[in-house]
Design a protein around this motif. Structure first.
Motif, PDB file in Angstrom:
ATOM      1  N   ALA A 205       0.645  -1.050  -0.103  1.00 30.22           N
ATOM      2  CA  ALA A 205       0.296  -0.266  -0.166  1.00 30.22           C
ATOM      3  C   ALA A 205       0.800   1.198  -0.140  1.00 30.22           C
ATOM      4  CB  ALA A 205      -1.138  -0.318   0.960  1.00 30.22           C
ATOM      5  N   ARG A 206       0.582   2.769  -0.349  1.00 32.69           N
ATOM      6  CA  ARG A 206       0.825   3.833  -0.229  1.00 32.69           C
ATOM      7  C   ARG A 206       1.795   4.067   1.295  1.00 32.69           C
ATOM      8  NH1 ARG A 206      -1.624   7.523  -5.280  1.00 32.69           N
ATOM      9  NH2 ARG A 206      -0.936   6.095  -7.147  1.00 32.69           N
ATOM     10  N   PHE A 207       2.508   4.563   1.281  1.00 33.32           N
ATOM     11  CA  PHE A 207       2.481   5.463   2.493  1.00 33.32           C
ATOM     12  C   PHE A 207       1.575   5.946   2.143  1.00 33.32           C
ATOM     13  CE2 PHE A 207       6.511   6.008   5.312  1.00 33.32           C
ATOM     14  CZ  PHE A 207       6.863   4.405   5.615  1.00 33.32           C
ATOM     15  N   ASP A 208       1.201   5.994   4.089  1.00 33.57           N
ATOM     16  CA  ASP A 208       0.135   7.479   4.871  1.00 33.57           C
ATOM     17  C   ASP A 208       0.723   7.748   5.526  1.00 33.57           C
ATOM     18  OD1 ASP A 208       0.194   5.719   6.702  1.00 33.57           O
ATOM     19  OD2 ASP A 208      -2.007   4.651   6.300  1.00 33.57           O
ATOM     20  N   THR A 209       0.625   9.290   6.348  1.00 28.73           N
ATOM     21  CA  THR A 209       0.857   9.904   6.846  1.00 28.73           C
ATOM     22  C   THR A 209       0.946   8.784   8.836  1.00 28.73           C
ATOM     23  OG1 THR A 209      -0.155  11.712   6.227  1.00 28.73           O
ATOM     24  CG2 THR A 209       0.291  11.640   8.544  1.00 28.73           C
ATOM     25  N   GLY A 210       0.452   8.203   8.922  1.00 29.97           N
ATOM     26  CA  GLY A 210       0.331   7.653  10.277  1.00 29.97           C
ATOM     27  C   GLY A 210       1.775   6.103  10.031  1.00 29.97           C
ATOM     28  N   LYS A 211       2.226   6.232   8.796  1.00 28.21           N
ATOM     29  CA  LYS A 211       3.397   4.862   8.841  1.00 28.21           C
ATOM     30  C   LYS A 211       4.672   6.152   8.426  1.00 28.21           C
ATOM     31  CE  LYS A 211       1.215   1.773   6.064  1.00 28.21           C
ATOM     32  NZ  LYS A 211       1.642   0.716   4.757  1.00 28.21           N
ATOM     33  N   LEU A 212       4.434   6.558   8.362  1.00 26.74           N
ATOM     34  CA  LEU A 212       5.589   8.200   7.967  1.00 26.74           C
ATOM     35  C   LEU A 212       5.912   8.821   9.889  1.00 26.74           C
ATOM     36  CD1 LEU A 212       7.338   9.513   6.425  1.00 26.74           C
ATOM     37  CD2 LEU A 212       6.019  11.167   5.857  1.00 26.74           C
ATOM     38  N   GLU A 213       4.687   9.039  10.536  1.00 29.30           N
ATOM     39  CA  GLU A 213       5.117   9.363  11.566  1.00 29.30           C
ATOM     40  C   GLU A 213       5.951   8.433  12.611  1.00 29.30           C
ATOM     41  OE1 GLU A 213       1.854  10.231  13.578  1.00 29.30           O
ATOM     42  OE2 GLU A 213       0.692  12.340  12.307  1.00 29.30           O
ATOM     43  N   LEU A 214       5.020   7.264  12.006  1.00 33.20           N
ATOM     44  CA  LEU A 214       6.171   5.400  12.724  1.00 33.20           C
ATOM     45  C   LEU A 214       7.418   6.174  12.718  1.00 33.20           C
ATOM     46  CD1 LEU A 214       3.471   3.204  13.049  1.00 33.20           C
ATOM     47  CD2 LEU A 214       4.499   4.305  14.688  1.00 33.20           C
ATOM     48  N   VAL A 215       7.751   6.217  11.615  1.00 33.16           N
ATOM     49  CA  VAL A 215       9.447   5.961  11.284  1.00 33.16           C
ATOM     50  C   VAL A 215      10.439   7.221  11.913  1.00 33.16           C
ATOM     51  CG1 VAL A 215      10.747   6.764   9.418  1.00 33.16           C
ATOM     52  CG2 VAL A 215       9.183   5.231   8.650  1.00 33.16           C
ATOM     53  N   ALA A 216       9.445   8.066  11.243  1.00 33.88           N
ATOM     54  CA  ALA A 216       9.573   9.680  12.186  1.00 33.88           C
ATOM     55  C   ALA A 216      10.546   8.967  13.200  1.00 33.88           C
ATOM     56  CB  ALA A 216       9.388  10.653  11.985  1.00 33.88           C
ATOM     57  N   LEU A 217       9.621   8.241  14.532  1.00 26.17           N
ATOM     58  CA  LEU A 217      10.087   8.668  15.559  1.00 26.17           C
ATOM     59  C   LEU A 217      11.655   7.874  15.934  1.00 26.17           C
ATOM     60  CD1 LEU A 217       6.477   8.296  17.166  1.00 26.17           C
ATOM     61  CD2 LEU A 217       8.308   9.866  17.402  1.00 26.17           C
ATOM     62  N   LYS A 218      11.254   6.674  14.825  1.00 23.78           N
ATOM     63  CA  LYS A 218      11.900   5.191  15.013  1.00 23.78           C
ATOM     64  C   LYS A 218      13.539   6.528  14.861  1.00 23.78           C
ATOM     65  CE  LYS A 218       9.240   1.365  14.306  1.00 23.78           C
ATOM     66  NZ  LYS A 218      10.274   0.369  14.301  1.00 23.78           N
TER      67      LYS A 218
END
Length: 433
Positions: free
Chosen positions: A330-343
């Motif tokens: 699936a395409r990246f969404d805001t929720g996934k990008l936020e989680l990546v940022a926290l990692k």
């Protein structure tokens, strides 16, 4: 092996630095991808189980399907990382004019040129050396060979023939090249030894001296490339590796070829699938990536009904089955990008020092994503690379300057990205006047 805690900490910090450096440059890190991966847990499990099956002597494949921004290249890199942890040799090849799917020889060349182990890149020579050393060690251990050089060399040459008997029945040149490499190495004739490795890798510049020495006529060609690939897999498995994991990326570029080249490309794909299903490529795992248009478009595999029927999957709504031939990303969404940022914050803290989380808050991360997506038509799926590059810059400034507050000081300026934007990023970028 128990690694002392200080050494573990040093390795972790080194890996963290590598991850941050790669993100700062806008590239996929070479390792440690599990530390920033988000949303692939089920798919990773499927890949891991397939690799276990291949390690036991099977052959398998998976097609990774997704639009731009779904993370295909990252996912493939992560899959190869999993393969590496299972002691596979890995290789990542991009379909291109240098490695067209329509020309098996060119594909084989790129595979040989980019073989990677956990210790070595461009590892073909290392793999061959390890295989020959393993043969010698086994002969000595079983009493079939002698430590005396001449006797051991003769026994090893005989074992080379035995190990590759199945390949030699169809084409004896690989065993002849390896035998010549072994003799030349032992004699200190390094130009011939190097030429032998070059010939095995299908390099075009190998001279006549080697062919005369080895008694070989001709070279690896489109008709024999997959036979030589099977031999290569036998060699690396004999050298102690579990198998070979091959990622062939960007299949969608095949759609731009002329019809006869497209048809040959799809025939190559069918040959690989047939060989795996028939058990002719044990210990070999293929990953292919492509956009939806490659799978469903009129110039994609839909134009070849038998191939399409074998690897197509029905849409299953929210409950997609990654065990099918295709994994749908699936395409990246805001929720996934936020989680990546926290990692990434956690990784950065181990690379340098603890990030001030009162400055780099979850609220700031959301605001930063919103500012960047605003310049790219609201497309979150297009910005992960750009966002992470910008985000590492923010973390650097917070670490370097005590008085820097990103909530007050951050504005997204796109001018410095000119010349490095990918076509898909540039296509949706909002131009400001």
């Amino acid at each position: 092996m128990n690694i002392p805690e200080p050494e573990q900490t040093a390795r972790r910090r080194h890996q963290s630095l590598n991850i941050i450096n790669a993100l700062r440059r806008g590239t996929v890190p070479a390792d440690g991808l599990e530390r920033i991966a988000v949303g692939f847990y089920m798919e990773e499990g499927v890949i891991a189980r397939q690799l276990d099956y291949v390690a036991e002597g099977g052959g398998d494949l998976k097609f990774i399907r997704g639009d731009y921004g779904s993370g295909k290249t990252f996912f493939v890199a992560r899959a190869l990382e999993i393969a590496g942890t299972k002691n596979f040799v890995t290789v990542h090849v991009f379909v291109s004019p240098q490695a067209p799917l329509s020309k098996p020889k060119a594909l084989y060349q790129q595979i040989c040129a980019n073989l990677k182990t956990n210790e070595t890149e461009h590892a073909l020579k290392t793999i061959v050396d390890n295989w020959l050393f393993a043969i010698e060690e086994r002969l000595i251990a079983t009493g079939s060979g002698s430590v005396e050089d001449a006797l051991l060399e003769a026994a090893t040459e005989k074992e080379i023939e035995t190990a590759l008997a199945g390949i030699s029945e169809k084409n004896s040149a690989l065993a002849a090249a390896l035998r010549t490499y072994y003799r030349a190495n032992n004699a200190g004739n390094f130009p011939i030894a190097q030429a032998a490795i070059g010939w095995i890798a299908a390099e075009p510049t190998v001279g006549r001296d080697f062919k005369q020495e080895a008694g070989i006529k001709g070279e690896v060609d489109d008709a024999t490339a997959f036979l030589f690939l099977s031999g290569l897999v036998e060699i690396l498995h004999g050298a102690g590796y579990k198998g070979l994991a091959i990622a062939i990326d960007e299949l969608e570029t095949t759609q731009g070829l002329q019809r006869n080249q497209r048809e040959r490309s799809y025939q190559t794909l069918a040959r690989i699938i047939d060989a795996l299903d028939a058990g002719r490529m044990p210990h070999c795992y293929f990953l292919f990536t492509g956009t939806p248009a490659f799978f469903d478009g009129s110039r994609g595999i839909r134009s070849v009904t038998p191939l399409y029927d074998r690897i197509s999957v029905a849409e299953t709504g929210a409950y997609k089955n990654p065990r099918q031939p295709q994994i749908h990303l699936a395409r990246f969404d805001t929720g996934k990008l936020e989680l990546v940022a926290l990692k990434v914050v956690d990784v950065y803290s181990q690379a340098f020092r603890e990030v001030d989380r009162e400055k780099v808050t979850h609220r700031f991360i959301r605001a930063m994503i919103k500012k960047i997506t605003g310049r790219f038509g609201g497309r979150v799926d297009v910005i992960p690379r750009i966002f992470l590059k910008e985000f590492v810059d923010v973390l650097d400034k917070c670490e370097l300057y005590e008085d820097y507050n990103p909530a007050d000081g951050y504005e997204f300026e796109a001018d410095h990205l000119k010349g490095e934007l990918k076509a898909e990023e540039e296509a949706v970028m909002v131009v400001e006047f």
